[in-house]
Design an enzyme around this catalytic site. Sequence first.
Site, PDB file in Angstrom:
ATOM      1  N   LYS A  85     -31.073  49.538-129.730  1.00  0.00           N
ATOM      2  CA  LYS A  85     -31.209  48.559-130.817  1.00  0.00           C
ATOM      3  C   LYS A  85     -31.306  49.203-132.197  1.00  0.00           C
ATOM      4  CE  LYS A  85     -32.404  44.243-128.729  1.00  0.00           C
ATOM      5  NZ  LYS A  85     -32.686  44.615-127.319  1.00  0.00           N
TER       6      LYS A  85
ATOM      7  N   SER B 170     -40.776  40.565-129.950  1.00  0.00           N
ATOM      8  CA  SER B 170     -41.938  41.224-129.347  1.00  0.00           C
ATOM      9  C   SER B 170     -41.504  42.553-128.757  1.00  0.00           C
ATOM     10  CB  SER B 170     -42.531  40.348-128.252  1.00  0.00           C
ATOM     11  OG  SER B 170     -41.514  40.009-127.335  1.00  0.00           O
TER      12      SER B 170
ATOM     13  N   ASP C  90     -12.631  53.410-115.128  1.00  0.00           N
ATOM     14  CA  ASP C  90     -12.139  52.299-114.308  1.00  0.00           C
ATOM     15  C   ASP C  90     -13.079  51.104-114.370  1.00  0.00           C
ATOM     16  OD1 ASP C  90      -9.866  53.721-113.190  1.00  0.00           O
ATOM     17  OD2 ASP C  90     -11.373  54.943-112.167  1.00  0.00           O
TER      18      ASP C  90
ATOM     19  N   GLY D 129     -25.567  41.096-127.673  1.00  0.00           N
ATOM     20  CA  GLY D 129     -25.159  41.988-128.761  1.00  0.00           C
ATOM     21  C   GLY D 129     -24.594  43.300-128.233  1.00  0.00           C
TER      22      GLY D 129
ATOM     23  N   GLU E 181     -27.131  40.782-115.725  1.00  0.00           N
ATOM     24  CA  GLU E 181     -28.341  40.027-116.068  1.00  0.00           C
ATOM     25  C   GLU E 181     -29.328  40.027-114.912  1.00  0.00           C
ATOM     26  OE1 GLU E 181     -27.292  36.093-118.611  1.00  0.00           O
ATOM     27  OE2 GLU E 181     -26.616  36.149-116.551  1.00  0.00           O
TER      28      GLU E 181
ATOM     29  N   GLY F 203     -32.519  34.893-114.634  1.00  0.00           N
ATOM     30  CA  GLY F 203     -32.076  34.371-115.926  1.00  0.00           C
ATOM     31  C   GLY F 203     -30.585  34.534-116.096  1.00  0.00           C
TER      32      GLY F 203
ATOM     33  N   ASP G 105     -28.195  32.783-117.370  1.00  0.00           N
ATOM     34  CA  ASP G 105     -27.525  31.884-118.319  1.00  0.00           C
ATOM     35  C   ASP G 105     -26.185  32.458-118.779  1.00  0.00           C
ATOM     36  OD1 ASP G 105     -29.482  33.726-119.761  1.00  0.00           O
ATOM     37  OD2 ASP G 105     -28.153  33.116-121.385  1.00  0.00           O
TER      38      ASP G 105
ATOM     39  N   LYS H  52     -34.626  62.419-113.540  1.00  0.00           N
ATOM     40  CA  LYS H  52     -35.688  62.782-114.501  1.00  0.00           C
ATOM     41  C   LYS H  52     -35.587  61.931-115.753  1.00  0.00           C
ATOM     42  CE  LYS H  52     -35.851  65.817-111.334  1.00  0.00           C
ATOM     43  NZ  LYS H  52     -36.626  65.400-110.128  1.00  0.00           N
TER      44      LYS H  52
ATOM     45  N   SER I 270     -29.845  51.174-121.242  1.00  0.00           N
ATOM     46  CA  SER I 270     -30.066  50.617-122.586  1.00  0.00           C
ATOM     47  C   SER I 270     -31.364  51.018-123.255  1.00  0.00           C
ATOM     48  CB  SER I 270     -29.969  49.087-122.526  1.00  0.00           C
ATOM     49  OG  SER I 270     -30.913  48.572-121.610  1.00  0.00           O
TER      50      SER I 270
HETATM   51  C1  LIG Z   1     -32.343  44.066-126.245  1.00  0.00           C
HETATM   52  C2  LIG Z   1     -32.164  44.840-125.016  1.00  0.00           C
HETATM   53  C3  LIG Z   1     -31.184  44.497-124.061  1.00  0.00           C
HETATM   54  C4  LIG Z   1     -30.286  43.296-124.210  1.00  0.00           C
HETATM   55  O1  LIG Z   1     -29.475  43.417-125.347  1.00  0.00           O
HETATM   56  P1  LIG Z   1     -28.687  42.153-125.944  1.00  0.00           P
HETATM   57  O2  LIG Z   1     -27.958  42.680-127.107  1.00  0.00           O
HETATM   58  O3  LIG Z   1     -29.739  41.125-126.313  1.00  0.00           O
HETATM   59  O4  LIG Z   1     -27.824  41.637-124.856  1.00  0.00           O
HETATM   60  C5  LIG Z   1     -31.027  45.311-122.961  1.00  0.00           C
HETATM   61  N1  LIG Z   1     -31.806  46.396-122.768  1.00  0.00           N
HETATM   62  C6  LIG Z   1     -32.770  46.749-123.655  1.00  0.00           C
HETATM   63  C7  LIG Z   1     -33.589  47.949-123.376  1.00  0.00           C
HETATM   64  C8  LIG Z   1     -32.978  45.990-124.813  1.00  0.00           C
HETATM   65  O5  LIG Z   1     -33.938  46.342-125.679  1.00  0.00           O
END
Ligand SMILES: *Cc1c(COP(=O)(O)O)cnc(C)c1O
Length: 325
Positions: free
Chosen positions: A56, A81, A175, A185, A207, A211, A213, A276, A307
């Site tokens: 982010k 949050s 692939d 996003g 997802e 959830g 959606d 790790k 992520s």
């Molecule tokens: C915000 C977030 C997501 C989801 O991202 P979106 O852009 O809202 O789809 C996934 N993993 C982590 C660690 C996040 O902080």
Amino acid sequence: MQNLTLPTYADVVAAARRIAGHAHRTPVITSRTVDAEFGAQVFFKCENLQRMGAFKFRGAYNALSQFDAQQRRAGVVAFSSGNHAQAIALSAQLLGIPATIIMPHDAPAAKIAATRGYGGNVVLYDRYTQDREQIGRELAEQQGMTLIPPYDHAHVIAGQGTAAMELFEEVGQLDAFFVCLGGGGLLAGSALATRALSPACKLYGVEPEAGNDGQQSFRSGQIVHIDTPKTIADGAQTQHLGNLTFPIIRRDVDDVLTVSDAQLVERMGFAASRLKLVIEPTGCLGFAAALQMKEQLRGKRVGILISGGNVDMPRFCELLGGQAR
Ligand SMILES: *Cc1c(COP(=O)(O)O)cnc(C)c1O
């Protein structure tokens, strides 16, 4: 009225230039153990090792670095949050912009402290009696602050797309590519990069099962709203996709998949002990879905976007405690 001009791959390229030298170019990790488990070549793009612990930062920094002089003076406001709060607070601090973050009063103390630690002015609200969007709108209107939403904003989407862009630049075409999905996003930005750099790659959003959606929206062709889902994947507890993220996802993504909380915990444990890597529950969505599909991935080149890694250690141990082998 929201500006509905969709961002393009050119915006991702421009974002990459803006964040260069400020965001980390995160490592791509491979593992013989994982390759053997999958019978495939697997590449992990490690955004858990990004600044403030999640991708982010990319979108937040890209958005804030485009503020004009007046916007910089008045400051930014965000409600979150989670990781978006810290991403906005840190980006604002680096750019010398005042930041106000609206957080629920019962948010984890560690997250409130981290946001304050990055210099954010935290405003707490009661999530049962107060409307955070109204608080945000009032601050924006009365004090001229600019509201930056967590996913449905062209500059945020373009910034998030830089992680996938770096992955393809580093490993070439793939692939299949698995990306976590909340409000979309990250997935929309990744889709722009994927269609430009590896057009034939199968792209999957993932997802939490509780959830779905995004899956319902993807398959029905309309944005579906749900109640806040009960899942350990707190970064994907969004109630609906955005007006900008949805059309890109619908156009450029191959499918949206779901996994259970138990699958997330299993992959968190595997990543910690074998790779790790400390990964937060939401960060394991793509990894869990890839494992679920491993028969179809045999012999292929597979990308997995990790992520984020922001999980309190007591919580991490509690989740993995039931898993100990
Ligand atoms: C915000 C977030 C997501 C989801 O991202 P979106 O852009 O809202 O789809 C996934 N993993 C982590 C660690 C996040 O902080």
